[in-house]
Write a protein that holds these residues in place. Structure first.
Motif, PDB file in Angstrom:
ATOM      1  N   ASP A 135     -99.350 -51.157 -97.412  1.00 63.60           N
ATOM      2  CA  ASP A 135     -98.805 -52.240 -96.593  1.00 63.60           C
ATOM      3  C   ASP A 135     -98.937 -51.946 -95.106  1.00 63.60           C
ATOM      4  OD1 ASP A 135     -98.167 -53.580 -98.906  1.00 63.60           O
ATOM      5  OD2 ASP A 135     -96.024 -53.135 -98.822  1.00 63.60           O
ATOM      6  N   ALA A 136     -98.705 -50.700 -94.718  1.00 65.38           N
ATOM      7  CA  ALA A 136     -98.818 -50.335 -93.302  1.00 65.38           C
ATOM      8  C   ALA A 136    -100.258 -50.477 -92.816  1.00 65.38           C
ATOM      9  CB  ALA A 136     -98.320 -48.909 -93.089  1.00 65.38           C
ATOM     10  N   GLN A 137    -101.207 -50.058 -93.624  1.00 68.23           N
ATOM     11  CA  GLN A 137    -102.610 -50.180 -93.218  1.00 68.23           C
ATOM     12  C   GLN A 137    -103.036 -51.642 -93.149  1.00 68.23           C
ATOM     13  OE1 GLN A 137    -104.780 -47.491 -95.919  1.00 68.23           O
ATOM     14  NE2 GLN A 137    -104.889 -46.032 -94.239  1.00 68.23           N
ATOM     15  N   ARG A 138    -102.606 -52.429 -94.133  1.00 67.23           N
ATOM     16  CA  ARG A 138    -102.922 -53.857 -94.114  1.00 67.23           C
ATOM     17  C   ARG A 138    -102.285 -54.519 -92.893  1.00 67.23           C
ATOM     18  NH1 ARG A 138    -106.463 -57.700 -96.471  1.00 67.23           N
ATOM     19  NH2 ARG A 138    -105.413 -59.730 -96.437  1.00 67.23           N
ATOM     20  N   ALA A 139    -101.054 -54.139 -92.588  1.00 62.81           N
ATOM     21  CA  ALA A 139    -100.367 -54.694 -91.422  1.00 62.81           C
ATOM     22  C   ALA A 139    -101.119 -54.376 -90.137  1.00 62.81           C
ATOM     23  CB  ALA A 139     -98.938 -54.157 -91.352  1.00 62.81           C
ATOM     24  N   ILE A 142    -104.054 -56.663 -89.836  1.00 63.57           N
ATOM     25  CA  ILE A 142    -103.651 -58.016 -89.447  1.00 63.57           C
ATOM     26  C   ILE A 142    -103.313 -58.081 -87.967  1.00 63.57           C
ATOM     27  CG2 ILE A 142    -101.850 -59.763 -89.725  1.00 63.57           C
ATOM     28  CD1 ILE A 142    -101.746 -58.985 -92.700  1.00 63.57           C
ATOM     29  N   VAL A 143    -102.520 -57.138 -87.501  1.00 65.05           N
ATOM     30  CA  VAL A 143    -102.123 -57.140 -86.094  1.00 65.05           C
ATOM     31  C   VAL A 143    -103.337 -56.960 -85.192  1.00 65.05           C
ATOM     32  CG1 VAL A 143    -100.700 -56.038 -84.334  1.00 65.05           C
ATOM     33  CG2 VAL A 143     -99.804 -56.325 -86.646  1.00 65.05           C
ATOM     34  N   ARG A 144    -104.245 -56.074 -85.578  1.00 65.90           N
ATOM     35  CA  ARG A 144    -105.439 -55.844 -84.764  1.00 65.90           C
ATOM     36  C   ARG A 144    -106.331 -57.080 -84.726  1.00 65.90           C
ATOM     37  NH1 ARG A 144    -105.279 -50.871 -82.583  1.00 65.90           N
ATOM     38  NH2 ARG A 144    -106.620 -51.920 -81.106  1.00 65.90           N
ATOM     39  N   SER A 145    -106.299 -57.897 -85.763  1.00 67.35           N
ATOM     40  CA  SER A 145    -107.103 -59.120 -85.759  1.00 67.35           C
ATOM     41  C   SER A 145    -106.542 -60.170 -84.808  1.00 67.35           C
ATOM     42  CB  SER A 145    -107.194 -59.697 -87.176  1.00 67.35           C
ATOM     43  OG  SER A 145    -105.965 -60.284 -87.577  1.00 67.35           O
ATOM     44  N   ARG A 146    -105.292 -59.969 -84.377  1.00 70.62           N
ATOM     45  CA  ARG A 146    -104.603 -60.932 -83.518  1.00 70.62           C
ATOM     46  C   ARG A 146    -104.367 -60.411 -82.101  1.00 70.62           C
ATOM     47  NH1 ARG A 146    -101.064 -64.550 -86.486  1.00 70.62           N
ATOM     48  NH2 ARG A 146     -99.459 -64.206 -84.909  1.00 70.62           N
ATOM     49  N   GLU A 147    -104.376 -59.085 -81.934  1.00 71.62           N
ATOM     50  CA  GLU A 147    -103.987 -58.473 -80.663  1.00 71.62           C
ATOM     51  C   GLU A 147    -105.029 -57.452 -80.214  1.00 71.62           C
ATOM     52  OE1 GLU A 147    -101.269 -59.610 -79.297  1.00 71.62           O
ATOM     53  OE2 GLU A 147    -100.189 -60.505 -80.986  1.00 71.62           O
ATOM     54  N   LYS A 148    -105.128 -57.267 -78.914  1.00 66.04           N
ATOM     55  CA  LYS A 148    -106.106 -56.320 -78.361  1.00 66.04           C
ATOM     56  C   LYS A 148    -105.568 -54.903 -78.297  1.00 66.04           C
ATOM     57  CE  LYS A 148    -109.237 -55.660 -74.432  1.00 66.04           C
ATOM     58  NZ  LYS A 148    -109.704 -56.200 -73.126  1.00 66.04           N
ATOM     59  N   HIS A 149    -104.311 -54.749 -77.875  1.00 62.59           N
ATOM     60  CA  HIS A 149    -103.701 -53.429 -77.726  1.00 62.59           C
ATOM     61  C   HIS A 149    -102.545 -53.303 -78.716  1.00 62.59           C
ATOM     62  CE1 HIS A 149    -106.053 -52.749 -74.104  1.00 62.59           C
ATOM     63  NE2 HIS A 149    -105.642 -53.918 -73.635  1.00 62.59           N
ATOM     64  N   VAL A 150    -102.625 -52.322 -79.613  1.00 67.79           N
ATOM     65  CA  VAL A 150    -101.654 -52.192 -80.693  1.00 67.79           C
ATOM     66  C   VAL A 150    -101.115 -50.764 -80.762  1.00 67.79           C
ATOM     67  CG1 VAL A 150    -101.231 -52.434 -83.168  1.00 67.79           C
ATOM     68  CG2 VAL A 150    -102.865 -53.965 -82.026  1.00 67.79           C
ATOM     69  N   SER A 151     -99.799 -50.627 -80.649  1.00 67.55           N
ATOM     70  CA  SER A 151     -99.159 -49.344 -80.882  1.00 67.55           C
ATOM     71  C   SER A 151     -98.162 -49.513 -82.026  1.00 67.55           C
ATOM     72  CB  SER A 151     -98.465 -48.825 -79.619  1.00 67.55           C
ATOM     73  OG  SER A 151     -97.413 -49.685 -79.230  1.00 67.55           O
ATOM     74  N   VAL A 152     -97.602 -48.397 -82.485  1.00 64.32           N
ATOM     75  CA  VAL A 152     -96.637 -48.463 -83.580  1.00 64.32           C
ATOM     76  C   VAL A 152     -95.340 -47.778 -83.170  1.00 64.32           C
ATOM     77  CG1 VAL A 152     -98.425 -48.559 -85.356  1.00 64.32           C
ATOM     78  CG2 VAL A 152     -97.482 -46.332 -84.693  1.00 64.32           C
ATOM     79  N   LEU A 153     -94.244 -48.243 -83.761  1.00 58.30           N
ATOM     80  CA  LEU A 153     -92.910 -47.687 -83.523  1.00 58.30           C
ATOM     81  C   LEU A 153     -92.219 -47.560 -84.870  1.00 58.30           C
ATOM     82  CD1 LEU A 153     -90.420 -46.932 -81.782  1.00 58.30           C
ATOM     83  CD2 LEU A 153     -89.944 -49.395 -81.575  1.00 58.30           C
ATOM     84  N   GLY A 154     -91.967 -46.319 -85.309  1.00 63.61           N
ATOM     85  CA  GLY A 154     -91.354 -46.095 -86.610  1.00 63.61           C
ATOM     86  C   GLY A 154     -90.111 -45.236 -86.508  1.00 63.61           C
ATOM     87  N   PHE A 155     -89.097 -45.585 -87.304  1.00 68.68           N
ATOM     88  CA  PHE A 155     -87.836 -44.854 -87.331  1.00 68.68           C
ATOM     89  C   PHE A 155     -87.700 -44.108 -88.659  1.00 68.68           C
ATOM     90  CE2 PHE A 155     -87.306 -48.465 -84.549  1.00 68.68           C
ATOM     91  CZ  PHE A 155     -86.529 -48.019 -83.492  1.00 68.68           C
TER      92      PHE A 155
END
Length: 303
Positions: A135-139, A142-155
Motif C-alpha cells: 500500500d505504501a509503494q502504491r501510494a 499515486i502521489v508522484r503521478s500528481r505531484e512534482k516534489h514528494v516527501s514522507v512523514l511517518g510516526f
C-alpha cells in the motif's frame, strides 16, 4: 463507528486532541478533502476483513477493508506534497493522534498532505506482512503521478513503513496491476518520528516485530525488515525525531538509523529530546517535544 461518522460527528473530540496546534474545524476534514482508493479492484493477494472500518473514540483506525489516500490540499499549494502514515504497531492506525493533526498542520503551511490508510497485516490478508508495504509503494506512485516534489512523514510503525518504502524503492512487493506500477515508488526525503527502525536483536519486543515476523523469526528475517540494512548512497535525506525516554521504540532506533545514513553519506537531521515518551504526535505539551514541528518546518523549507 465508521470513519466518516467520527469525522463529521465528533468535532469536540477531534479538537480536543492536542498536537502542538489545534485541528481545523471538522467541516474542513469532511468537506474540503478528497479520498483516493489505492487499488482499482481487489488489493494484491486478496483476503482481508469484512464489515466497516472501526474507529475508536480517540481516532485509532482498524478493520481496513479499503486502503486509500485522503488528500488535504491547501488553498495556495506551495508545490510540495507529503505522504503521511500514522503508527499503531501495525495493529491499528493512530489517525486522531498523529496523521490527521499532521495533515492539517501541513495544509496550513501550504503543503499538500496525503494521509495513507494502509492494510494491517494481521487482519486476514493473503499477502500477510507485505500488505502495508504494498500500500505504501502504491501510494507513493499515486502521489508522484500528481505531484512534482514528494516527501514522507511517518510516526512509530508508520515511520517503519515509510522508512522501508524510502530505502527500498527498487523492491517489488506486489505484481504489476496497471501502467502506474511501471513507475518508480520513491520519496525525495523522509521524516521518521519516534520510528521503529530495527527488528534485530535485542530490539525484538515491539508490536511491529510481533506482527511482521513473529516471536520465532530468524536473524535473517529480522534483518530483512530492518530499515537501516537497506540504506545506500541513493537513500533520500532523513529527518529523525525521538524522545530519550521512549518506552516503546527503543531510543537506539534513531541512533541506529542516523549511523547508517552517516556511513552511506546520506544527509540526516536528527532531533532527540530528554522527555516526551512515545506517541507524542505533533508534540506533547509540557515536554521539549513541542519543538520538533518547528525544526521539521525548517527542514521542509530547505529544499
Amino acid at each position: 463507528m465508521n470513519r466518516r461518522q467520527f469525522i463529521v460527528g465528533s468535532t469536540a473530540a477531534i479538537v480536543a486532541l492536542r498536537a502542538g496546534t489545534a485541528l481545523a474545524k471538522s467541516k474542513m476534514l469532511a468537506g474540503e478533502n478528497t479520498e483516493i482508493a489505492l487499488w482499482k479492484g481487489v488489493p494484491p493477494g486478496g483476503g482481508g476483513p469484512t464489515g466497516d472500518e472501526e474507529l475508536s473514540a480517540k481516532g485509532a483506525l482498524s478493520n481496513i477493508t479499503r486502503p486509500s489516500l485522503k488528500v488535504y490540499r491547501p488553498d495556495n499549494p506551495n508545490g510540495q506534497a507529503v505522504l503521511v502514515a500514522a503508527g499503531g504497531g501495525y495493529k491499528r492506525m493512530e489517525m486522531g493522534q498523529e496523521a490527521w493533526p499532521a495533515a492539517e498542520w501541513l495544509k496550513n503551511l501550504g503543503y499538500t498532505a496525503y494521509v495513507l490508510t494502509y492494510r494491517l497485516p494481521d487482519e486476514g490478508w493473503n499477502d500477510g506482512n507485505l500488505v502495508s508495504l504494498q500500500d505504501a509503494q502504491r501510494a507513493l506512485r499515486i502521489v508522484r503521478s500528481r505531484e512534482k516534489h514528494v516527501s514522507v512523514l511517518g510516526f512509530s510503525a508508520g515511520g517503519h513503513l515509510l522508512g522501508m518504502a524510502a530505502v527500498r524503492s527498487d523492491f517489488q512487493s506486489y505484481p504489476e496491476q496497471d501502467a502506474l506500477d511501471r513507475t518508480r515508488a520513491y520519496a525525495d526525503r523522509a521524516a521518521l518520528i519516534y520510528p521503529v527502525i530495527t527488528l534485530e536483536k535485542p530490539y525484538t519486543h515491539t508490536s511491529t516485530h510481533k506482527i511482521l515476523v513473529g516471536p520465532h523469526a530468524s536473524d535473517a528475517e529480522n534483518a530483512q525488515w530492518s530499515v537501516q540494512n537497506f540504506v545506500t548512497p541513493k537513500t533520500p535525506s532523513m529527518f529523525l525525531v525521538q524522545a530519550e525516554d521512549d518506552p516503546i521504540s527503543n531510543p537506539q532506533n534513531t541512533l541506529i538509523m542516523a549511523a547508517a545514513c552517516e556511513r552511506e553519506h546520506v544527509p540526516v537531521d536528527m532531533h532527540r529530546y530528554s522527555s516526551g515518551g512515545h506517541g507524542f504526535g505533533m508534540g506533547k505539551p509540557g515536554t521539549p517535544t513541542v519543538e520538533w514541528p518547528h525544526r521539521y518546518k525548517e527542514w521542509l523549507g530547505s529544499v
